[in-house]
Design a protein around this motif. Structure first.
Motif, short mmCIF file in Angstrom:
data_model
loop_
_atom_site.label_atom_id
_atom_site.label_comp_id
_atom_site.label_asym_id
_atom_site.label_seq_id
_atom_site.Cartn_x
_atom_site.Cartn_y
_atom_site.Cartn_z
N THR A 42 -8.10 27.59 1.52
CA THR A 42 -7.16 29.39 1.42
C THR A 42 -7.06 30.46 0.28
O THR A 42 -6.72 31.69 0.19
N ALA A 43 -6.76 29.17 -1.37
CA ALA A 43 -6.86 30.12 -1.86
C ALA A 43 -8.13 31.43 -1.89
O ALA A 43 -7.81 32.43 -2.68
N ILE A 44 -8.82 30.66 -1.70
CA ILE A 44 -10.58 31.46 -1.96
C ILE A 44 -9.98 32.57 -0.56
O ILE A 44 -10.50 33.72 -0.90
N ASP A 45 -10.43 31.92 0.34
CA ASP A 45 -9.62 33.14 1.03
C ASP A 45 -8.34 34.23 1.10
O ASP A 45 -9.41 35.67 1.25
N LYS A 46 -7.60 33.93 0.50
CA LYS A 46 -6.68 34.99 -0.57
C LYS A 46 -7.17 36.01 -1.73
O LYS A 46 -6.88 36.59 -2.40
N GLY A 47 -8.56 35.43 -2.32
CA GLY A 47 -9.52 36.46 -2.95
C GLY A 47 -9.42 36.11 -4.47
O GLY A 47 -10.01 36.58 -5.99
N ILE A 48 -8.34 34.60 -4.34
CA ILE A 48 -8.81 33.99 -5.88
C ILE A 48 -9.98 33.27 -6.08
O ILE A 48 -10.94 32.97 -5.28
N ASN A 49 -10.75 33.82 -7.29
CA ASN A 49 -12.28 33.85 -7.82
C ASN A 49 -12.24 33.13 -8.71
O ASN A 49 -13.35 32.84 -9.30
N PHE A 50 -10.94 32.36 -8.99
CA PHE A 50 -10.94 31.44 -10.46
C PHE A 50 -10.74 30.43 -10.05
O PHE A 50 -8.82 30.38 -9.94
N ILE A 51 -11.66 29.18 -10.80
CA ILE A 51 -10.21 27.94 -10.03
C ILE A 51 -11.21 26.94 -11.34
O ILE A 51 -11.72 26.77 -11.73
N ASP A 52 -9.31 26.29 -11.98
CA ASP A 52 -9.31 25.44 -13.72
C ASP A 52 -9.33 23.98 -12.86
O ASP A 52 -7.95 23.31 -11.82
N THR A 53 -10.01 23.37 -13.16
CA THR A 53 -10.43 21.96 -13.09
C THR A 53 -10.21 21.29 -14.34
O THR A 53 -10.63 21.81 -15.06
N ALA A 54 -9.86 19.37 -14.35
CA ALA A 54 -10.28 19.74 -15.33
C ALA A 54 -11.37 17.47 -14.27
O ALA A 54 -11.01 17.25 -14.36
N ASP A 55 -12.13 16.52 -16.44
CA ASP A 55 -12.38 16.24 -15.25
C ASP A 55 -11.64 14.12 -15.44
O ASP A 55 -11.49 13.70 -14.47
N VAL A 56 -10.18 15.09 -16.06
CA VAL A 56 -8.93 13.85 -15.95
C VAL A 56 -8.06 14.08 -14.24
O VAL A 56 -7.58 12.82 -14.47
N TYR A 57 -8.14 15.31 -14.33
CA TYR A 57 -7.57 15.21 -12.92
C TYR A 57 -8.21 14.54 -11.81
O TYR A 57 -9.40 14.52 -11.33
N GLU A 58 -7.04 13.67 -11.67
CA GLU A 58 -6.99 12.59 -10.13
C GLU A 58 -8.77 12.05 -10.42
O GLU A 58 -9.64 11.62 -10.06
N ASN A 59 -8.95 11.56 -12.41
CA ASN A 59 -10.40 10.86 -12.35
C ASN A 59 -11.35 11.70 -12.02
O ASN A 59 -12.38 10.11 -10.90
N GLY A 60 -12.00 12.62 -11.72
CA GLY A 60 -12.66 13.25 -11.52
C GLY A 60 -12.91 14.14 -9.49
O GLY A 60 -13.44 14.31 -9.37
N LEU A 61 -11.86 13.08 -8.86
CA LEU A 61 -11.44 13.75 -7.34
C LEU A 61 -11.46 15.14 -7.16
O LEU A 61 -11.60 15.43 -6.62
N SER A 62 -10.69 15.51 -8.51
CA SER A 62 -9.80 17.28 -7.96
C SER A 62 -11.68 17.89 -8.11
O SER A 62 -11.80 18.79 -7.79
#
Length: 328
Positions: A42-62
């Protein structure tokens, strides 16, 4: 969608981007791949083109979910992740080049991408910002093609100012919102001089600035808004921007008086951030598609008038500033 340049990366990124701390499940609830995929698409469909994550978010699942969705899309999506918070205990001595390199290689495996557009040190201890050998590692990784750019996520303005002394630091991710205004003073000016992109994180003060919480709101025991209000697990400033919850509610009620017709303050709080040209993008989190759409509704609003901005700032000056301004 509107796009802004992300400092020295030269990426043109959506000014409202997506943070994925709670993608696939609210804080304290189990991760759900289906929810994560729907939200990210949904985010990409709406024009979002930058996604921030981290290795510790949900222990890598993110990271895994972000990589899976990005690989399935034809659009150019910029992926930023972070490393360092797996170090336990999380102290300066634990930051070693070989340790960080292993984390980055593990992130690449989870993302299943050829390279990481932006790797960020994940709120390291202040002493790390005074160790050139740590920053030199990322020049090596860039030559190897494992990363494209280096950024840092910081807790304090002091750390951001020190980080941008290193010429290979292209971005700084810093807590900035209506209840955390100090970065807009010296730091914004210095970052602009050095063409460093500014990523505004915790833009809604852990949801406080949505105006949807009250004295009766209940947070899950595994939700940092329950257990970290006094900094028991990590920096206190990550939770409600370090503001006493009850005081925050008083300030939010004053904001509601400025916008009596508004049920959801979040889009206004995000628009306040976007009034600063130095900000490259905002990374509000989301745990449902409706959160993404709420954040993006900011773009449909009339611009805040200078009078409204001044009145919002007065709430900060009167209720919040003396409590937090000097701390971060």
């Amino acid at each position: 969608m509107n796009y802004r340049k992300l400092g020295k990366t030269n990426f043109e990124v959506s000014e409202i981007a997506l943070g994925t701390w709670q993608v696939g499940g609210k804080w304290g609830s189990p991760f759900n791949d289906k929810t994560a995929d729907e939200l990210l698409n949904t985010a990409i469909d709406k024009g979002i083109n930058f996604i921030d994550t981290a290795d510790v978010y949900e222990n890598g699942l993110s990271e895994t979910a972000v990589g899976r969705v990005v690989r399935s899309r034809s659009e150019r999506i910029y992926v930023a992740t972070k490393c360092g918070r797996h170090i336990n205990p999380h102290v300066n001595e634990g930051y070693q080049p070989q340790v960080l390199q292993k984390y980055i290689e593990d992130s690449l495996k989870r993302l299943k991408l050829d390279t990481i557009d932006l790797i960020q040190l994940h709120c390291p201890p202040t002493e790390v910002f005074y160790r050139p050998e740590i920053f030199e590692l990322f020049d090596k990784l860039k030559k190897e093609g494992k990363i494209q750019n280096l950024g840092v996520s910081v807790e304090k303005v002091e750390e951001g100012l020190k980080a941008i002394e290193f010429p290979n630091v292209t971005t700084v991710q810093i807590i900035f919102n209506l209840f955390r205004q100090r970065p807009s003073e010296l730091f914004f000016k210095e970052a602009k001089k050095k063409n460093v992109g500014i990523i505004a994180r915790v833009p809604l003060a852990s949801g406080l600035l949505t105006g949807k919480f009250s004295e009766k709101s209940i947070f899950d025991s595994k939700d940092h808004r329950f257990f970290n209000r006094e900094g028991a697990a990590f920096d206190k400033g990550e939770t409600f921007s370090g503001i006493n919850y009850e005081l925050g509610l008083i300030a939010v009620n004053k904001l509601k008086e400025l916008f009596p017709e508004v049920l959801n303050l979040a889009p206004l709080a995000l628009q306040w951030i976007l009034s600063f040209n130095e900000v490259s993008c905002i990374i509000p989190g989301a745990s449902t598609e409706s959160h993404v759409l709420s954040n993006l509704s900011t773009l449909d609003l009339p611009l805040l008038t200078p009078e409204k901005i001044a009145a919002m700032n007065e709430v900060y000056e009167h209720y919040i500033k003396k409590e937090v301004h000097h701390l971060w």
